[in-house]
Design a protein around this motif. Structure first.
Motif, PDB file in Angstrom:
ATOM      1  N   LEU A  62       0.818  -1.209   0.000  1.00 32.60           N
ATOM      2  CA  LEU A  62       0.000   0.000   0.000  1.00 32.60           C
ATOM      3  C   LEU A  62       0.857   1.266   0.000  1.00 32.60           C
ATOM      4  CD1 LEU A  62      -3.028  -0.811   2.313  1.00 32.60           C
ATOM      5  CD2 LEU A  62      -3.003  -0.451  -0.143  1.00 32.60           C
ATOM      6  N   ALA A  63       2.058   1.207   0.544  1.00 27.68           N
ATOM      7  CA  ALA A  63       2.953   2.364   0.490  1.00 27.68           C
ATOM      8  C   ALA A  63       3.365   2.642  -0.954  1.00 27.68           C
ATOM      9  CB  ALA A  63       4.178   2.123   1.362  1.00 27.68           C
ATOM     10  N   ILE A  64       3.641   1.579  -1.694  1.00 29.98           N
ATOM     11  CA  ILE A  64       4.003   1.735  -3.107  1.00 29.98           C
ATOM     12  C   ILE A  64       2.803   2.250  -3.896  1.00 29.98           C
ATOM     13  CG2 ILE A  64       4.801   0.508  -5.162  1.00 29.98           C
ATOM     14  CD1 ILE A  64       6.213  -1.452  -3.203  1.00 29.98           C
ATOM     15  N   VAL A  65       1.627   1.698  -3.625  1.00 29.64           N
ATOM     16  CA  VAL A  65       0.408   2.147  -4.315  1.00 29.64           C
ATOM     17  C   VAL A  65       0.133   3.617  -3.993  1.00 29.64           C
ATOM     18  CG1 VAL A  65      -2.100   1.830  -4.401  1.00 29.64           C
ATOM     19  CG2 VAL A  65      -0.595  -0.146  -4.451  1.00 29.64           C
ATOM     20  N   SER A  66       0.385   4.020  -2.764  1.00 31.92           N
ATOM     21  CA  SER A  66       0.158   5.402  -2.369  1.00 31.92           C
ATOM     22  C   SER A  66       1.054   6.352  -3.157  1.00 31.92           C
ATOM     23  CB  SER A  66       0.424   5.559  -0.868  1.00 31.92           C
ATOM     24  OG  SER A  66       0.398   6.909  -0.494  1.00 31.92           O
ATOM     25  N   LEU A  67       2.311   6.005  -3.290  1.00 27.84           N
ATOM     26  CA  LEU A  67       3.229   6.875  -4.025  1.00 27.84           C
ATOM     27  C   LEU A  67       2.880   6.934  -5.505  1.00 27.84           C
ATOM     28  CD1 LEU A  67       5.741   8.654  -3.993  1.00 27.84           C
ATOM     29  CD2 LEU A  67       7.089   6.609  -4.407  1.00 27.84           C
ATOM     30  N   LEU A  75      -6.716  11.490  -3.891  1.00 30.03           N
ATOM     31  CA  LEU A  75      -7.490  10.971  -2.768  1.00 30.03           C
ATOM     32  C   LEU A  75      -7.120   9.517  -2.462  1.00 30.03           C
ATOM     33  CD1 LEU A  75      -9.670  11.562  -0.690  1.00 30.03           C
ATOM     34  CD2 LEU A  75     -11.358  10.774  -2.349  1.00 30.03           C
ATOM     35  N   ALA A  76      -6.906   8.720  -3.497  1.00 28.05           N
ATOM     36  CA  ALA A  76      -6.485   7.324  -3.291  1.00 28.05           C
ATOM     37  C   ALA A  76      -5.105   7.269  -2.645  1.00 28.05           C
ATOM     38  CB  ALA A  76      -6.480   6.574  -4.619  1.00 28.05           C
ATOM     39  N   ALA A  77      -4.227   8.206  -3.006  1.00 26.10           N
ATOM     40  CA  ALA A  77      -2.890   8.245  -2.414  1.00 26.10           C
ATOM     41  C   ALA A  77      -2.958   8.546  -0.924  1.00 26.10           C
ATOM     42  CB  ALA A  77      -2.040   9.288  -3.124  1.00 26.10           C
ATOM     43  N   VAL A  78      -3.836   9.462  -0.541  1.00 24.97           N
ATOM     44  CA  VAL A  78      -3.968   9.812   0.879  1.00 24.97           C
ATOM     45  C   VAL A  78      -4.538   8.633   1.670  1.00 24.97           C
ATOM     46  CG1 VAL A  78      -5.217  11.322   2.481  1.00 24.97           C
ATOM     47  CG2 VAL A  78      -4.150  12.280   0.444  1.00 24.97           C
ATOM     48  N   ALA A  84      -1.257   2.400   4.920  1.00 28.99           N
ATOM     49  CA  ALA A  84       0.093   1.826   4.868  1.00 28.99           C
ATOM     50  C   ALA A  84       0.885   2.181   6.120  1.00 28.99           C
ATOM     51  CB  ALA A  84       0.821   2.311   3.620  1.00 28.99           C
ATOM     52  N   LEU A  85       0.805   3.429   6.567  1.00 23.70           N
ATOM     53  CA  LEU A  85       1.528   3.805   7.793  1.00 23.70           C
ATOM     54  C   LEU A  85       1.036   3.007   8.997  1.00 23.70           C
ATOM     55  CD1 LEU A  85       1.934   7.685   7.547  1.00 23.70           C
ATOM     56  CD2 LEU A  85       3.697   5.938   7.403  1.00 23.70           C
ATOM     57  N   SER A  86      -0.259   2.760   9.065  1.00 23.51           N
ATOM     58  CA  SER A  86      -0.804   1.965  10.160  1.00 23.51           C
ATOM     59  C   SER A  86      -0.276   0.528  10.106  1.00 23.51           C
ATOM     60  CB  SER A  86      -2.329   1.974  10.087  1.00 23.51           C
ATOM     61  OG  SER A  86      -2.874   1.092  11.024  1.00 23.51           O
ATOM     62  N   GLU A  93       7.278  -3.527   8.459  1.00 17.00           N
ATOM     63  CA  GLU A  93       7.723  -3.655   7.069  1.00 17.00           C
ATOM     64  C   GLU A  93       8.442  -2.389   6.614  1.00 17.00           C
ATOM     65  OE1 GLU A  93       4.235  -6.433   5.164  1.00 17.00           O
ATOM     66  OE2 GLU A  93       3.834  -4.302   5.407  1.00 17.00           O
ATOM     67  N   LYS A  94       9.075  -2.488   5.456  1.00 17.69           N
ATOM     68  CA  LYS A  94       9.697  -1.320   4.842  1.00 17.69           C
ATOM     69  C   LYS A  94       8.635  -0.524   4.098  1.00 17.69           C
ATOM     70  CE  LYS A  94      14.357  -2.962   3.860  1.00 17.69           C
ATOM     71  NZ  LYS A  94      15.309  -3.224   2.774  1.00 17.69           N
ATOM     72  N   GLY A  95       8.930   0.735   3.807  1.00 22.06           N
ATOM     73  CA  GLY A  95       8.042   1.539   2.995  1.00 22.06           C
ATOM     74  C   GLY A  95       7.471   2.741   3.697  1.00 22.06           C
ATOM     75  N   ARG A  96       7.977   3.067   4.879  1.00 21.53           N
ATOM     76  CA  ARG A  96       7.450   4.231   5.603  1.00 21.53           C
ATOM     77  C   ARG A  96       7.693   5.507   4.815  1.00 21.53           C
ATOM     78  NH1 ARG A  96       8.785   8.025   9.659  1.00 21.53           N
ATOM     79  NH2 ARG A  96       7.035   8.369  11.067  1.00 21.53           N
ATOM     80  N   GLY A  97       8.861   5.641   4.234  1.00 18.49           N
ATOM     81  CA  GLY A  97       9.175   6.830   3.440  1.00 18.49           C
ATOM     82  C   GLY A  97       8.299   6.941   2.206  1.00 18.49           C
ATOM     83  N   LEU A  98       8.016   5.802   1.574  1.00 13.48           N
ATOM     84  CA  LEU A  98       7.136   5.814   0.407  1.00 13.48           C
ATOM     85  C   LEU A  98       5.724   6.244   0.792  1.00 13.48           C
ATOM     86  CD1 LEU A  98       8.164   2.470  -1.342  1.00 13.48           C
ATOM     87  CD2 LEU A  98       8.885   4.767  -1.922  1.00 13.48           C
ATOM     88  N   ALA A  99       5.252   5.763   1.923  1.00 14.31           N
ATOM     89  CA  ALA A  99       3.911   6.125   2.372  1.00 14.31           C
ATOM     90  C   ALA A  99       3.830   7.614   2.698  1.00 14.31           C
ATOM     91  CB  ALA A  99       3.512   5.291   3.585  1.00 14.31           C
ATOM     92  N   ILE A 100       4.858   8.128   3.346  1.00 15.69           N
ATOM     93  CA  ILE A 100       4.867   9.558   3.678  1.00 15.69           C
ATOM     94  C   ILE A 100       4.951  10.394   2.409  1.00 15.69           C
ATOM     95  CG2 ILE A 100       6.219  11.378   4.800  1.00 15.69           C
ATOM     96  CD1 ILE A 100       6.856   9.330   7.001  1.00 15.69           C
ATOM     97  N   ALA A 101       5.772   9.979   1.458  1.00 12.10           N
ATOM     98  CA  ALA A 101       5.865  10.711   0.185  1.00 12.10           C
ATOM     99  C   ALA A 101       4.526  10.681  -0.550  1.00 12.10           C
ATOM    100  CB  ALA A 101       6.960  10.109  -0.685  1.00 12.10           C
ATOM    101  N   GLY A 102       3.846   9.547  -0.536  1.00 14.80           N
ATOM    102  CA  GLY A 102       2.528   9.455  -1.150  1.00 14.80           C
ATOM    103  C   GLY A 102       1.516  10.354  -0.455  1.00 14.80           C
ATOM    104  N   LEU A 103       1.594  10.425   0.869  1.00 18.45           N
ATOM    105  CA  LEU A 103       0.694  11.310   1.608  1.00 18.45           C
ATOM    106  C   LEU A 103       0.950  12.778   1.271  1.00 18.45           C
ATOM    107  CD1 LEU A 103       0.585   9.690   5.158  1.00 18.45           C
ATOM    108  CD2 LEU A 103      -1.334  10.093   3.643  1.00 18.45           C
ATOM    109  N   VAL A 104       2.215  13.163   1.266  1.00 17.98           N
ATOM    110  CA  VAL A 104       2.553  14.566   0.982  1.00 17.98           C
ATOM    111  C   VAL A 104       2.110  14.940  -0.425  1.00 17.98           C
ATOM    112  CG1 VAL A 104       4.480  16.159   0.628  1.00 17.98           C
ATOM    113  CG2 VAL A 104       4.432  14.700   2.650  1.00 17.98           C
ATOM    114  N   LEU A 105       2.447  14.107  -1.398  1.00 17.70           N
ATOM    115  CA  LEU A 105       2.046  14.403  -2.776  1.00 17.70           C
ATOM    116  C   LEU A 105       0.526  14.358  -2.936  1.00 17.70           C
ATOM    117  CD1 LEU A 105       4.779  12.469  -4.776  1.00 17.70           C
ATOM    118  CD2 LEU A 105       4.580  14.935  -4.451  1.00 17.70           C
TER     119      LEU A 105
END
Length: 136
Positions: A62-67, A75-78, A84-86, A93-105
């Motif tokens: 989901l972090a990858i999908v978010s980005l 809206l799907a990214a948010v 994903a962060l939850s 798992e890995k991907g916290r940075g990807l999830a945060i980047a997806g949220l910001v974007l």
């Protein structure tokens, strides 16, 4: 008199460390494996061996999908980013940075969409009031 415990008398000198003796060399004449013979079976992986995948090697999907969806549907990214962060917090798992980047974007995409819609509404209202835009 003799010592009843049969121990040598204590001295103030420290005892020397044991002498290193190298391991014995392999015996010559031991049969070598025949040419073309099957190789020896590999050792089984252990919990401390290398090559064993751990939880930290797994990426959160989901972090990858978010980005990726942040570039198309904000809206799907948010939504995917928050889920994903939850999950990352629970599973490690890995991907916290990807999830945060997806949220910001995703939030930037939503914000820019709102700004563009408000701008077009203001421009349309100004054009109608000016008389340059006619509804008939």
């Amino acid at each position: 008199m003799t010592d009843p415990t049969n121990q040598p008398p204590a001295s103030n000198e420290p005892t020397p460390p044991p002498v290193y003796s190298p391991p014995a060399a392999p015996a010559y004449g031991s049969p070598a494996p025949a040419y073309g013979a099957a190789p020896a079976a590999p050792q089984a992986y252990t919990s401390q061996g290398y090559g064993t995948p751990g939880v930290q090697d797994k990426w959160n999907v989901l972090a990858i999908v978010s980005l990726v969806s942040a570039f198309f549907v904000s809206l799907a990214a948010v939504i995917c980013g928050h889920i994903a962060l939850s999950q990352i917090k629970k599973t490690g798992e890995k991907g916290r940075g990807l999830a945060i980047a997806g949220l910001v974007l995703g939030y930037l995409g939503i914000l820019s969409g709102i700004i563009i819609i408000v701008f077009f509404i203001i421009v349309t209202i100004a054009a109608v009031n000016d008389g340059s835009y006619s509804t008939y």
